[in-house]
Write an enzyme that holds these catalytic residues in place. Structure first.
Site, short mmCIF file in Angstrom:
data_model
loop_
_atom_site.label_atom_id
_atom_site.label_comp_id
_atom_site.label_asym_id
_atom_site.label_seq_id
_atom_site.Cartn_x
_atom_site.Cartn_y
_atom_site.Cartn_z
CE LYS A 105 -7.93 2.87 -25.04
NZ LYS A 105 -8.31 2.83 -23.75
CD GLU A 136 -4.92 5.12 0.62
OE1 GLU A 136 -5.18 6.09 1.34
OE2 GLU A 136 -5.59 4.07 0.59
CG ASP A 189 -8.94 10.65 -23.06
OD1 ASP A 189 -7.90 9.98 -23.18
OD2 ASP A 189 -10.03 10.17 -22.68
NE ARG A 240 -6.50 -3.93 -19.43
CZ ARG A 240 -7.32 -3.54 -20.40
NH1 ARG A 240 -8.28 -2.69 -20.15
NH2 ARG A 240 -7.18 -3.99 -21.62
CB THR A 265 -5.19 4.13 -21.52
OG1 THR A 265 -5.06 4.21 -22.94
CG2 THR A 265 -6.63 4.43 -21.14
CE1 TYR A 286 -4.32 0.76 -0.26
CE2 TYR A 286 -4.33 -1.49 0.54
CZ TYR A 286 -4.98 -0.44 -0.08
OH TYR A 286 -6.25 -0.58 -0.52
N1 PLP Z 1 -10.37 7.63 -22.81
C1 PLP Z 1 -10.46 7.14 -24.04
C2 PLP Z 1 -10.32 8.10 -25.21
C3 PLP Z 1 -10.68 5.79 -24.27
O1 PLP Z 1 -10.78 5.32 -25.52
C4 PLP Z 1 -10.80 4.93 -23.15
C5 PLP Z 1 -11.03 3.48 -23.29
O2 PLP Z 1 -11.32 2.91 -24.24
C6 PLP Z 1 -10.71 5.48 -21.86
C7 PLP Z 1 -10.50 6.84 -21.74
C8 PLP Z 1 -10.91 4.65 -20.65
O3 PLP Z 1 -9.85 3.82 -20.38
P1 PLP Z 1 -9.99 2.64 -19.33
O4 PLP Z 1 -10.74 1.55 -20.00
O5 PLP Z 1 -8.57 2.30 -19.01
O6 PLP Z 1 -10.70 3.20 -18.13
#
Ligand code: PLP
Length: 478
Positions: A273, A66, A241, A279, A270, A64
């Site tokens: 991908k 935090e 994002d 992950r 993320t 842990y």
């Molecule tokens: N943001 C975008 C643009 C995504 O395509 C995704 C997932 O497909 C996410 C956020 C969310 O990611 P996670 O599945 O790791 O929560």
């Protein structure tokens, strides 16, 4: 040498696991066999390296931690500090970002951390200040209620789901659509492309606190300098994002105005991908937001996943190697080959093509819904996911599209010719699939019939490609 080490590491690990719960060891072996034996075209998936995968299977999982580096709520975190500092340092260097927060467990967590830090940074509210207190227990139920009221007055403008945005970009049923008053921008109905003038007009009228850019299913590049201009004009914070295309940013395929990091106040992603890590999620920020993002825990997160932060550090170290740039360029080149393969066989693509890592195939021309196409392709060993297309008449469940991405098969070594063959196989399957009927005799959006022999001939042809480019070639399970 490395191959035999990896093989014996996994063989022995599966023996240890199998001694406790053999069905999990069996499922793990089967998953490897399935991933090896299918054409993985899911745009959000990849194959992480054995080094990244092995890093996740350690005793860091038991710790842990935090808090933040050097400031933990638990004793004995010195090794986690090493891991988190290294992951953040690699991330800053890789993306040229002033600040990196590597604790988010997923992309959704990363976006929640970003939203809360924008609120904390930009909204004058005694309640928000209280929520930033170290002890969140200071908040009473009445505080929360008042806070909900206060947050309701903030506004967020993001890309709509059917244009390619993500749930967390203000989709009403998602918390991002509840924390904020939300509006969505779409794409041009004729071209399917982002219309920056239309986004600007909407932003001027709506005056959002947060302008979200980035996507899950838009097959084109975005000009982030233009998005920042729009944000500045209306006094919004630009949040990008880059979950889907982080690998193309890290690999320097998206540079200049296509690189979001210098233009966004906050960039989220993320790590699993196109970036090909474990992950997880991450937030990059300009200095002015760093302190607020740092409070992701306890605001939104609990204990960080130390074993995953360690794997992020390993993946970022891999992405800093020059070979990753070649990989990223190949992802984009392969998407182009896949798109050309469809277009020359008269299939329709949303926006007419691609210039990133994905294509969005409109399957209505084959007389199918996305759901029927996805199922027929799976029968033939082609793993894809159905996806809405702009103004989709079949909604988000059945859809009219199939989203296909190149990061995973590019990791296996697929190139131009292989992706042309992949397009040929997909067109063959879809051309030989008929939509079914409901019990009442009407057209069904789910049932379908794939002509005899098509699945077998597709599997045979894709098997040749997969054998030529094996997954984890040196890994042999004893
Ligand atoms: N943001 C975008 C643009 C995504 O395509 C995704 C997932 O497909 C996410 C956020 C969310 O990611 P996670 O599945 O790791 O929560």
């Amino acid at each position: 040498m490395t191959d035999s080490l990896i093989s014996s590491a996994y063989t022995q690990a599966l023996e240890v696991i199998g001694a406790v719960e053999p069905r999990i060891a069996d499922a793990t072996r089967q998953e490897l066999a399935d991933q090896r034996g299918s054409l993985k075209l899911i745009a959000s998936e990849n194959y992480a390296s054995p080094a990244v995968l092995l890093t996740m299977g350690t005793w860091f999982s038991d710790k842990y931690a935090e808090g933040t580096v050097g400031h933990r709520f638990y004793a004995g975190c010195q090794n986690v500090d090493t891991v988190e500092s290294l992951a953040a340092e690699h991330a800053r260097e890789l993306f040229g970002a002033p600040y990196a927060y590597v604790q988010p467990h997923s992309g959704i967590d990363a976006n929640l951390v970003a939203f809360w830090s924008i609120l904390a940074n930009r909204v004058e509210s005694p309640y928000l200040q209280k929520m930033q207190a170290k002890n969140v227990n200071e908040l009473t139920e009445a505080d929360w209620e008042t806070l909900r009221g206060e947050l309701g007055n903030q506004r967020l403008l993001g890309m709509s789901l059917d244009a390619g945005g993500h749930l967390t970009h203000g989709f009403r049923p998602n918390i991002s659509g509840k924390m904020f008053h939300q509006q969505q921008y779409g794409t041009d109905p004729e071209t399917g492309l982002l219309d920056y003038d239309a986004v600007a007009a909407k932003a001027r009228e709506f005056k959002p606190l947060v302008l979200v850019a980035g996507y899950s299913a838009y097959p084109r590049r975005v000009n982030f300098a233009k998005m920042r201009e729009i944000a500045d004009e209306v006094g919004a914070v630009l949040m990008v994002d880059m979950a889907h295309f982080a690998g193309l940013v890290a690999g320097k395929v998206f540079t200049g105005e296509e690189d979001p990091v210098p233009f966004a106040h906050i960039t989220t992603t993320t790590t699993h991908k196109s970036l090909r890590g474990p992950r997880g999620g991450m937030v990059l920020a300009q200095e002015e937001f760093a302190a607020d993002v740092d409070r992701g825990c306890p605001m939104v997160l609990g204990g960080p996943l130390s074993h995953v932060m360690a794997a992020k550090a390993v993946a970022f170290a891999e992405a800093r190697q020059s070979s990753f740039q070649a990989y990223a360029q190949q992802i984009a080149d392969n998407a182009q080959s896949l798109a050309d393969g469809f277009l020359k066989r008269d299939a329709r693509l949303v926006t007419g093509g691609t210039d990133n890592h994905l294509v969005l195939l409109d399957v209505s021309g084959f007389g199918l819904t996305g759901r029927q196409a996805e199922s027929a392709l799976l029968d033939a060993g082609v793993v894809t996911n159905r996806n809405s297309i702009p103004a989709d008449p079949n909604g988000a469940w059945y859809t009219s599209g199939i989203r296909l991405g190149t990061p995973a098969l590019t990791t296996r070594g697929f190139g131009h010719d292989e992706f042309d063959t992949v397009a040929e196989l997909i067109v063959d399957v879809l051309s030989n699939t008929e939509a079914g009927t409901t019990k009442a005799g009407g057209p069904s959006k789910a049932s379908y019939a794939l002509a005899d022999g098509v699945a077998d001939r597709t599997k045979a042809a894709s098997g040749e490609l997969l054998d030529k480019h094996p997954l984890y070639p040196g890994l042999v399970l004893g």
